[in-house]
Write a protein that holds these residues in place. Sequence first.
Motif, mmCIF file in Angstrom:
data_model
loop_
_atom_site.group_PDB
_atom_site.id
_atom_site.type_symbol
_atom_site.label_atom_id
_atom_site.label_comp_id
_atom_site.label_asym_id
_atom_site.label_seq_id
_atom_site.Cartn_x
_atom_site.Cartn_y
_atom_site.Cartn_z
ATOM 1 N N PRO A 61 0.811 -1.221 0.000
ATOM 2 C CA PRO A 61 0.000 0.000 0.000
ATOM 3 C C PRO A 61 0.847 1.275 0.000
ATOM 4 N N GLU A 62 2.019 1.217 0.580
ATOM 5 C CA GLU A 62 2.890 2.392 0.567
ATOM 6 C C GLU A 62 3.301 2.739 -0.869
ATOM 7 N N LEU A 63 3.613 1.709 -1.660
ATOM 8 C CA LEU A 63 3.967 1.942 -3.052
ATOM 9 C C LEU A 63 2.760 2.479 -3.821
ATOM 10 N N TRP A 64 1.594 1.930 -3.582
ATOM 11 C CA TRP A 64 0.394 2.393 -4.273
ATOM 12 C C TRP A 64 0.150 3.876 -3.994
ATOM 13 N N ALA A 65 0.367 4.274 -2.759
ATOM 14 C CA ALA A 65 0.156 5.679 -2.401
ATOM 15 C C ALA A 65 1.155 6.588 -3.130
ATOM 16 N N LYS A 66 2.402 6.130 -3.242
ATOM 17 C CA LYS A 66 3.403 6.921 -3.961
ATOM 18 C C LYS A 66 3.041 7.066 -5.433
ATOM 19 N N ILE A 67 2.565 5.978 -6.020
ATOM 20 C CA ILE A 67 2.159 6.022 -7.431
ATOM 21 C C ILE A 67 1.018 7.018 -7.608
ATOM 22 N N ARG A 68 0.021 6.961 -6.724
ATOM 23 C CA ARG A 68 -1.117 7.878 -6.825
ATOM 24 C C ARG A 68 -0.660 9.329 -6.705
ATOM 25 N N ARG A 69 0.245 9.582 -5.750
ATOM 26 C CA ARG A 69 0.717 10.960 -5.553
ATOM 27 C C ARG A 69 1.464 11.473 -6.778
ATOM 28 N N ASN A 70 2.359 10.657 -7.305
ATOM 29 C CA ASN A 70 3.174 11.106 -8.432
ATOM 30 C C ASN A 70 2.335 11.383 -9.676
ATOM 31 N N ILE A 71 1.468 10.430 -10.019
ATOM 32 C CA ILE A 71 0.657 10.605 -11.225
ATOM 33 C C ILE A 71 -0.347 11.738 -11.037
ATOM 34 N N SER A 72 -0.939 11.841 -9.853
ATOM 35 C CA SER A 72 -1.890 12.920 -9.586
ATOM 36 C C SER A 72 -1.218 14.281 -9.675
ATOM 37 N N ALA A 73 0.001 14.383 -9.168
ATOM 38 C CA ALA A 73 0.720 15.659 -9.247
ATOM 39 C C ALA A 73 0.986 16.040 -10.697
ATOM 40 N N PHE A 74 1.371 15.073 -11.511
ATOM 41 C CA PHE A 74 1.631 15.332 -12.930
ATOM 42 C C PHE A 74 0.356 15.767 -13.645
ATOM 43 N N LEU A 75 -0.746 15.058 -13.422
ATOM 44 C CA LEU A 75 -1.995 15.393 -14.097
ATOM 45 C C LEU A 75 -2.575 16.709 -13.584
ATOM 46 N N THR A 76 -2.303 17.054 -12.347
ATOM 47 C CA THR A 76 -2.749 18.354 -11.828
ATOM 48 C C THR A 76 -2.086 19.498 -12.586
ATOM 49 N N VAL A 77 -0.809 19.336 -12.876
ATOM 50 C CA VAL A 77 -0.100 20.340 -13.670
ATOM 51 C C VAL A 77 -0.716 20.438 -15.063
ATOM 52 N N GLU A 78 -1.041 19.291 -15.666
ATOM 53 C CA GLU A 78 -1.675 19.294 -16.977
ATOM 54 C C GLU A 78 -3.023 20.019 -16.934
ATOM 55 N N TRP A 79 -3.790 19.774 -15.896
ATOM 56 C CA TRP A 79 -5.089 20.424 -15.752
ATOM 57 C C TRP A 79 -4.930 21.937 -15.603
ATOM 58 N N ARG A 80 -3.963 22.362 -14.811
ATOM 59 C CA ARG A 80 -3.744 23.799 -14.612
ATOM 60 C C ARG A 80 -3.266 24.480 -15.892
ATOM 61 N N LYS A 81 -2.625 23.732 -16.773
ATOM 62 C CA LYS A 81 -2.206 24.287 -18.061
ATOM 63 C C LYS A 81 -3.374 24.394 -19.046
ATOM 64 N N GLY A 82 -4.519 23.841 -18.679
ATOM 65 C CA GLY A 82 -5.664 23.856 -19.575
ATOM 66 C C GLY A 82 -5.729 22.663 -20.499
ATOM 67 N N ALA A 83 -4.896 21.645 -20.241
ATOM 68 C CA ALA A 83 -4.848 20.474 -21.113
ATOM 69 C C ALA A 83 -5.930 19.461 -20.783
ATOM 70 N N LEU A 84 -6.570 19.579 -19.617
ATOM 71 C CA LEU A 84 -7.633 18.662 -19.223
ATOM 72 C C LEU A 84 -8.894 19.452 -18.929
ATOM 73 N N PHE A 85 -10.036 18.846 -19.208
ATOM 74 C CA PHE A 85 -11.323 19.514 -19.066
ATOM 75 C C PHE A 85 -11.792 19.456 -17.616
ATOM 76 N N GLY A 86 -12.537 20.481 -17.214
ATOM 77 C CA GLY A 86 -13.132 20.477 -15.885
ATOM 78 C C GLY A 86 -12.787 21.713 -15.090
ATOM 79 N N THR A 87 -13.729 22.166 -14.267
ATOM 80 C CA THR A 87 -13.480 23.323 -13.400
ATOM 81 C C THR A 87 -12.852 22.912 -12.081
ATOM 82 N N LYS A 88 -12.893 21.628 -11.776
ATOM 83 C CA LYS A 88 -12.272 21.095 -10.559
ATOM 84 C C LYS A 88 -11.412 19.889 -10.926
#
Length: 387
Positions: free
Chosen positions: A309-336
């Motif tokens: 589970p520790e590894l799973w949490a790290k994977i979630r954090r890393n990928i979520s952080a990357f996709l959050t940057v993509e969303w803030r750049k306007g590359a992903l749809f959604g207001t939240k």
Amino acid sequence: MPTYLSPGVYVEEKASGSAPIAGVGTSVAGFIGTINTNAWSSADSSDESAPSGYAQAGEIKLITNFTEFKKFFGDFLPPSGDSAGQNTLAHAVYGFFRNGGTRCYVVWISEEQQITQVLDDFEAIDEIAIVAAPGNLDFRDDIKDHCEKMGDRIAILDSDEAIDLSATNLVSTLKPFNSNYAALYFPWIQVYDPASNAHIYVPPSGHMAGVYARVDAQKGVHKAPANESILGALDLKYTLSKAKQDGFNPDGINCIRKLNGNILVWGARTLGGDANTEFKYVNIRRHFCYLRDSIDKGTQWVVFEPNTPELWAKIRRNISAFLTVEWRKGALFGTKIEEAFFVKCDEETNPPEIRDLGQVVTEIGVAVVKPAEFVIFRLSQWSGTQG
């Protein structure tokens, strides 16, 4: 564990065990030219090789400006006879840099050689994201198959130079196949040719690769490379009307049109168009290639880590952080953020039977931004009063 011998405060550095995911490059092109060795006028040239100092057949060169291209492949040559293939390649690479490209890999082969080895060599060059064989229709299937196999690049294809626009089977003539890893542009464009001091028509794939690079740099790979000027284009082989494009666009034949005095890319579809369903747009295919390759390269540290589970949490954090940057750049749809993507890596995606196979499974969903291809204004008369 270090050994401490005297009283004091000790500060230690500890590796996090993971690294942030960085976005990969999306605009490096791979160009394949078809050149007759008789094209070069040189005393030490032969039927089997290029002149001394030039790149030999099958030798891939990294090119970062047109001066480097001339060093390895020669300057513009007369666009006819044995020199036609070299001149086509020269105009493609020149158009790539003029329209915003910065890095490309270039290789030439003769008509007698197979393209298989070159594409095998391209597989080892991770940064290639665009593949084109300017003006060569015989290689279109090979390039398309290569891009589908790799999954991280797209083929830019040319049409025939001469097409009978009055024919009834134009779509079947222009479209060789359906593939969401390929885009085709029509018609050929007119440019100035220094070798002949005249205007000639050249295939648009090299210039289009540069347009892709320019849009990527200015707005991002999620932006459709359309409604963009082709720098260096003076005219078009054929002038297309809206009615004519109506028959091409659903099948993913991207038209280049002259609108308001400008030569613009007026299509943003993968080859096949509506048949490619969720990947019918060039920017969506390229954005998925980018996301896939970035996540792949940015999570290599996970391999052989304890599947806990520790590894799973790290994977979630890393990928979520990357996709959050993509969303803030306007590359992903959604207001939240919750509307833009999800990342699931837990006991449900990794039950005991999956872990026993040595696998860790992560499910990722993204809401991509689709282009406003059809802009509709409903216009009516208004009396100026309500009720």
